[in-house]
Design a protein around this motif. Structure first.
Motif, PDB file in Angstrom:
ATOM      1  N   GLU A 133      -0.777  -4.886  11.109  1.00  0.00           N
ATOM      2  CA  GLU A 133      -0.663  -6.287  10.699  1.00  0.00           C
ATOM      3  C   GLU A 133       0.815  -6.626  10.519  1.00  0.00           C
ATOM      4  O   GLU A 133       1.629  -5.752  10.188  1.00  0.00           O
ATOM      5  CB  GLU A 133      -1.416  -6.477   9.371  1.00  0.00           C
ATOM      6  CG  GLU A 133      -1.284  -7.874   8.781  1.00  0.00           C
ATOM      7  CD  GLU A 133      -2.279  -8.146   7.654  1.00  0.00           C
ATOM      8  OE1 GLU A 133      -3.017  -7.230   7.260  1.00  0.00           O
ATOM      9  OE2 GLU A 133      -2.292  -9.309   7.183  1.00  0.00           O
ATOM     10  N   GLY A 190      -5.941  -9.216   9.829  1.00  0.00           N
ATOM     11  CA  GLY A 190      -5.474  -9.303   8.456  1.00  0.00           C
ATOM     12  C   GLY A 190      -5.241 -10.765   8.011  1.00  0.00           C
ATOM     13  O   GLY A 190      -5.398 -11.735   8.747  1.00  0.00           O
ATOM     14  N   ASN A 191      -4.906 -10.840   6.715  1.00  0.00           N
ATOM     15  CA  ASN A 191      -4.660 -12.146   6.105  1.00  0.00           C
ATOM     16  C   ASN A 191      -3.582 -12.920   6.865  1.00  0.00           C
ATOM     17  O   ASN A 191      -3.604 -14.157   6.897  1.00  0.00           O
ATOM     18  CB  ASN A 191      -4.221 -11.956   4.650  1.00  0.00           C
ATOM     19  CG  ASN A 191      -5.316 -11.325   3.803  1.00  0.00           C
ATOM     20  OD1 ASN A 191      -6.490 -11.410   4.134  1.00  0.00           O
ATOM     21  ND2 ASN A 191      -4.933 -10.692   2.704  1.00  0.00           N
ATOM     22  N   TRP A 213       1.409 -13.126   2.736  1.00  0.00           N
ATOM     23  CA  TRP A 213       2.109 -12.046   2.013  1.00  0.00           C
ATOM     24  C   TRP A 213       3.428 -12.540   1.440  1.00  0.00           C
ATOM     25  O   TRP A 213       4.240 -11.744   0.961  1.00  0.00           O
ATOM     26  CB  TRP A 213       2.314 -10.845   2.937  1.00  0.00           C
ATOM     27  CG  TRP A 213       0.984 -10.327   3.426  1.00  0.00           C
ATOM     28  CD1 TRP A 213       0.446 -10.519   4.653  1.00  0.00           C
ATOM     29  CD2 TRP A 213       0.017  -9.597   2.666  1.00  0.00           C
ATOM     30  NE1 TRP A 213      -0.806  -9.950   4.721  1.00  0.00           N
ATOM     31  CE2 TRP A 213      -1.098  -9.363   3.520  1.00  0.00           C
ATOM     32  CE3 TRP A 213      -0.039  -9.103   1.361  1.00  0.00           C
ATOM     33  CZ2 TRP A 213      -2.239  -8.673   3.102  1.00  0.00           C
ATOM     34  CZ3 TRP A 213      -1.177  -8.411   0.947  1.00  0.00           C
ATOM     35  CH2 TRP A 213      -2.255  -8.210   1.807  1.00  0.00           C
ATOM     36  N   ASN A 215     -10.327 -13.733  10.022  1.00  0.00           N
ATOM     37  CA  ASN A 215     -10.249 -12.589   9.104  1.00  0.00           C
ATOM     38  C   ASN A 215     -10.688 -12.997   7.704  1.00  0.00           C
ATOM     39  O   ASN A 215     -10.200 -13.998   7.169  1.00  0.00           O
ATOM     40  CB  ASN A 215      -8.799 -12.094   9.023  1.00  0.00           C
ATOM     41  CG  ASN A 215      -8.632 -10.949   8.033  1.00  0.00           C
ATOM     42  OD1 ASN A 215      -9.082  -9.839   8.295  1.00  0.00           O
ATOM     43  ND2 ASN A 215      -8.008 -11.218   6.898  1.00  0.00           N
ATOM     44  N   GLU A 216     -11.605 -12.250   7.135  1.00  0.00           N
ATOM     45  CA  GLU A 216     -12.013 -12.396   5.726  1.00  0.00           C
ATOM     46  C   GLU A 216     -12.091 -13.866   5.284  1.00  0.00           C
ATOM     47  O   GLU A 216     -11.514 -14.247   4.249  1.00  0.00           O
ATOM     48  CB  GLU A 216     -11.066 -11.606   4.807  1.00  0.00           C
ATOM     49  CG  GLU A 216     -11.193 -10.116   5.009  1.00  0.00           C
ATOM     50  CD  GLU A 216     -10.382  -9.253   4.041  1.00  0.00           C
ATOM     51  OE1 GLU A 216      -9.637  -9.786   3.203  1.00  0.00           O
ATOM     52  OE2 GLU A 216     -10.523  -8.018   4.136  1.00  0.00           O
ATOM     53  N   TYR A 265     -12.114  -1.181   0.881  1.00  0.00           N
ATOM     54  CA  TYR A 265     -11.106  -0.195   0.484  1.00  0.00           C
ATOM     55  C   TYR A 265     -11.635   0.539  -0.742  1.00  0.00           C
ATOM     56  O   TYR A 265     -12.304  -0.059  -1.587  1.00  0.00           O
ATOM     57  CB  TYR A 265      -9.780  -0.889   0.158  1.00  0.00           C
ATOM     58  CG  TYR A 265      -9.155  -1.522   1.392  1.00  0.00           C
ATOM     59  CD1 TYR A 265      -8.369  -0.770   2.252  1.00  0.00           C
ATOM     60  CD2 TYR A 265      -9.380  -2.865   1.705  1.00  0.00           C
ATOM     61  CE1 TYR A 265      -7.799  -1.339   3.394  1.00  0.00           C
ATOM     62  CE2 TYR A 265      -8.825  -3.432   2.841  1.00  0.00           C
ATOM     63  CZ  TYR A 265      -8.040  -2.666   3.678  1.00  0.00           C
ATOM     64  OH  TYR A 265      -7.488  -3.224   4.809  1.00  0.00           O
ATOM     65  N   GLU A 267     -11.801  -2.870   8.804  1.00  0.00           N
ATOM     66  CA  GLU A 267     -10.791  -2.503   7.800  1.00  0.00           C
ATOM     67  C   GLU A 267     -11.444  -1.535   6.842  1.00  0.00           C
ATOM     68  O   GLU A 267     -12.375  -1.909   6.110  1.00  0.00           O
ATOM     69  CB  GLU A 267     -10.276  -3.724   7.040  1.00  0.00           C
ATOM     70  CG  GLU A 267      -9.244  -4.516   7.795  1.00  0.00           C
ATOM     71  CD  GLU A 267      -8.585  -5.593   6.941  1.00  0.00           C
ATOM     72  OE1 GLU A 267      -8.323  -5.354   5.753  1.00  0.00           O
ATOM     73  OE2 GLU A 267      -8.347  -6.686   7.489  1.00  0.00           O
ATOM     74  N   TRP A 323      -6.998   2.227  -0.935  1.00  0.00           N
ATOM     75  CA  TRP A 323      -5.892   1.318  -1.280  1.00  0.00           C
ATOM     76  C   TRP A 323      -5.944   1.039  -2.772  1.00  0.00           C
ATOM     77  O   TRP A 323      -6.856   0.377  -3.233  1.00  0.00           O
ATOM     78  CB  TRP A 323      -6.039   0.005  -0.475  1.00  0.00           C
ATOM     79  CG  TRP A 323      -5.063  -1.091  -0.818  1.00  0.00           C
ATOM     80  CD1 TRP A 323      -3.918  -0.999  -1.573  1.00  0.00           C
ATOM     81  CD2 TRP A 323      -5.153  -2.456  -0.420  1.00  0.00           C
ATOM     82  NE1 TRP A 323      -3.292  -2.208  -1.656  1.00  0.00           N
ATOM     83  CE2 TRP A 323      -4.029  -3.134  -0.951  1.00  0.00           C
ATOM     84  CE3 TRP A 323      -6.061  -3.194   0.348  1.00  0.00           C
ATOM     85  CZ2 TRP A 323      -3.810  -4.505  -0.762  1.00  0.00           C
ATOM     86  CZ3 TRP A 323      -5.840  -4.553   0.541  1.00  0.00           C
ATOM     87  CH2 TRP A 323      -4.717  -5.194   0.001  1.00  0.00           C
ATOM     88  N   GLN A 376      -4.110   0.831   7.273  1.00  0.00           N
ATOM     89  CA  GLN A 376      -3.554   0.490   8.572  1.00  0.00           C
ATOM     90  C   GLN A 376      -2.922   1.739   9.179  1.00  0.00           C
ATOM     91  O   GLN A 376      -3.354   2.837   8.825  1.00  0.00           O
ATOM     92  CB  GLN A 376      -2.581  -0.657   8.401  1.00  0.00           C
ATOM     93  CG  GLN A 376      -3.237  -1.901   7.778  1.00  0.00           C
ATOM     94  CD  GLN A 376      -2.393  -3.152   7.828  1.00  0.00           C
ATOM     95  OE1 GLN A 376      -1.362  -3.239   8.453  1.00  0.00           O
ATOM     96  NE2 GLN A 376      -2.866  -4.200   7.113  1.00  0.00           N
TER      97      GLN A 376
HETATM   98  O1  AHR Z   1      -5.103  -4.492   5.142  1.00  0.00           O
HETATM   99  C1  AHR Z   1      -4.529  -5.275   4.136  1.00  0.00           C
HETATM  100  C2  AHR Z   1      -5.301  -6.567   3.886  1.00  0.00           C
HETATM  101  O2  AHR Z   1      -6.559  -6.255   3.352  1.00  0.00           O
HETATM  102  C3  AHR Z   1      -5.627  -7.396   5.099  1.00  0.00           C
HETATM  103  O3  AHR Z   1      -4.606  -8.260   5.437  1.00  0.00           O
HETATM  104  C4  AHR Z   1      -6.828  -8.170   4.652  1.00  0.00           C
HETATM  105  O4  AHR Z   1      -7.672  -8.501   5.707  1.00  0.00           O
HETATM  106  C5  AHR Z   1      -7.479  -7.298   3.614  1.00  0.00           C
HETATM  107  O5  AHR Z   1      -7.776  -7.970   2.461  1.00  0.00           O
END
Ligand code: AHR
Length: 501
Positions: A31, A75-76, A101, A176-177, A248, A296, A300, A353
């Motif tokens: 990402e 990803g976000n 981010w 994404n999400e 995660y 994903e 984490w 990742q």
């Molecule tokens: O992988 C980090 C973040 O985790 C991604 O950007 C998002 O999709 C998830 O919340």
């Protein structure tokens, strides 16, 4: 390590298979976040950089992981991304405020560079489109830019940017999400389901050969989990091929017994989402099966506190730089076992990742590179876990932890290679203090004997690899002359080959 010894009875039968494993089960993710791209895969001033500025040391280590597909660019991040910003003349690319981010995106790397990098890394791209600030129009234009040979504007734009041949990207994520309120332009399930449906139609009309992944829940504890999948699939079922799962895992309260059971949660998440897909299939009286893309997954939690101190609006700030220890490697190996055992429904999975950001590979910008503990179970499973997954019946003791009961001490998966010549058993021992002897019955594999037992084990569950001590936690070969013994809190790979008639 561990005075007591328990026993697990493992039965594998050649005629009882789970599924042929889709190679994409060993996918990963890059990402535009932190130092994944800038200072990770791309660093023109690094002494190992190639002609396009890609770090050669990173590329070599990624090749060891044998990653067949890499999700990109988020990803976000993707929910605010204008893909055109990362194409064409680099000197004209805009520098932007990246809202997901809160960093600065230079756009020095975009799809033009990333698809070339992926080729050099021997990997395919799994491309995500922006369904946050953008929609169906930009998505179908991106498919044309990447995949079409027509004499039309976006295919021509790719050619003008120096790429005569289409990139041929086959797997695409519809956003994404979108269920998360942190997402740029978050949507309700119905809003997203409608957009996913209409975007999917346009993308497939542009290139009918592509496969599409609709967004499922951002994790199993989302308040909308279940209803989100049902509503989304009711809107777009016939137009998509997969629904995504993200999750995660972590050990924030230092409850290792509970943490080592993370894969039990992953297994239940997968089974619940598969059941919802089939419920909608039945409602629609459809012939089509929607499969799962666990695009994903990882551990984490280590970097959560340090990330709160990071200043906003920097280029490539050191975000999400989790440093993984031995217990993380055991959990990660267990999560891979669970993906293999569910390979009849999970066709794509992306370790999130790949470099620096919650990653198996760490670099110093301008400096060294090293493999984190989690690198090794991923590498071995990706290398040997190809072929057909076999059902494994495992009789062993159980324990209780973190409010869960009946957690099996041992979790295993078995894979027979494509040519039938090698049977690999992956196993974790979740016990904190007992070793376990494996009593294996291999029906249909007469003459197969263990030739290799590799394990990640050790007394110090919190041991980590660093740039100064990069080989502190690595797998080691075990003596198999007295049978297969799994040490407490260990990840194991046992390879069987036919050594006798
Ligand atoms: O992988 C980090 C973040 O985790 C991604 O950007 C998002 O999709 C998830 O919340």
């Amino acid at each position: 390590m561990g005075g007591n010894i328990m026993k697990a009875r493992i039965v594998i039968d050649k005629n009882k298979t789970v599924s042929r494993i889709d190679d994409r089960l060993y996918g990963s993710f890059i990402e535009h976040l932190g130092r994944a791209v800038y200072g990770g895969i791309y660093e023109p001033s690094h002494e190992t950089a190639d002609d396009m500025g890609f770090r050669g040391d990173v590329m070599e280590m990624i090749k060891e992981l044998n990653v067949p597909i890499i999700r990109y660019p988020g990803g976000n991040f993707v929910s605010g991304y204008n893909w055109e910003d990362g194409t064409g003349d680099k000197s004209k690319r805009p520098k932007k405020m990246e809202l997901a981010w809160q960093s600065v995106e230079t756009n020095e790397v975009g799809i033009d560079e990333f698809q070339e990098w992926a080729k050099r890394a021997h990997s395919d791209v799994m491309m995500a489109v922006n369904l946050g600030t953008r929609g169906a129009d930009e998505a179908r234009n991106l498919v044309e830019y990447c995949n079409c040979e027509t004499d039309t504007y976006y295919a021509g734009m790719r050619r003008r940017n120096g790429f005569e041949k289409p990139f041929g990207i086959k797997t695409w994520c519809l956003g994404n999400e979108m269920d998360g309120d942190w997402q740029i332009c978050h949507k309700t399930a119905y809003e997203y389901g409608r957009i996913a449906c209409e975007t999917a139609k346009l993308m497939k009309w542009t290139d009918p050969s592509i496969e599409l992944v609709a967004c499922g829940s951002a994790h199993i504890n989302m308040p909308t989990f279940g209803e989100w999948e049902r509503t989304v699939l009711r809107e777009c079922y016939e137009h998509v091929d997969y629904i995504s799962l993200h999750n995660y895992y972590g050990n924030p309260n230092n409850d290792t017994a509970a943490y080592l059971a993370s894969a039990v949660d992953m297994d239940s998440f997968i089974k619940q989402v598969a059941a919802i897909c089939d419920e909608v299939k039945a409602e629609k009286n459809s012939d089509k099966t929607v499969n799962l893309s666990f695009d994903e997954w990882n551990i984490w939690f280590h970097s959560n506190e340090q990330d709160k101190q990071i200043e906003k609006w920097q280029v490539a700030p050191p975000l999400l730089e989790d440093i993984y220890n031995l217990e993380d490697a055991v959990v990660l190996g267990d999560l891979l076992i669970t993906l293999i055992n569910n390979s009849d429904r999970v066709k794509i999975a992306c370790l999130a990742q790949l470099v620096n950001v919650i990653a198996p590979i760490m670099t110093e910008t301008g400096g060294r590179i090293w493999a984190q503990t989690i690198f090794y179970p991923f590498m071995h499973t990706s290398q040997r876990g190809r072929g057909t997954a076999l059902e494994v019946s495992c009789g062993c003791g159980t324990y209780s932890a973190g409010g869960k009961k009946d957690i099996p001490f041992i979790n295993t998966a078995a894979v027979i290679s494509e040519d039938g010549g090698e049977l690999t058993v992956f196993a974790v021992n979740r016990s904190l203090d007992e070793s376990c002897t494996l009593d294996l019955s291999l029906s249909g594999y007469e003459g197969f004997n263990p030739v290799l037992h590799t394990a990640m084990e050790g007394d110090d569950l919190k041991a980590v690899n660093t740039a100064d001590d990069p080989k502190k936690v690595v797998p080691a070969e075990k003596d198999i002359s007295d049978g297969i013994i799994l040490s407490p809190h260990s990840w194991n790979m046992i390879v069987f080959q036919k050594t006798a008639e």
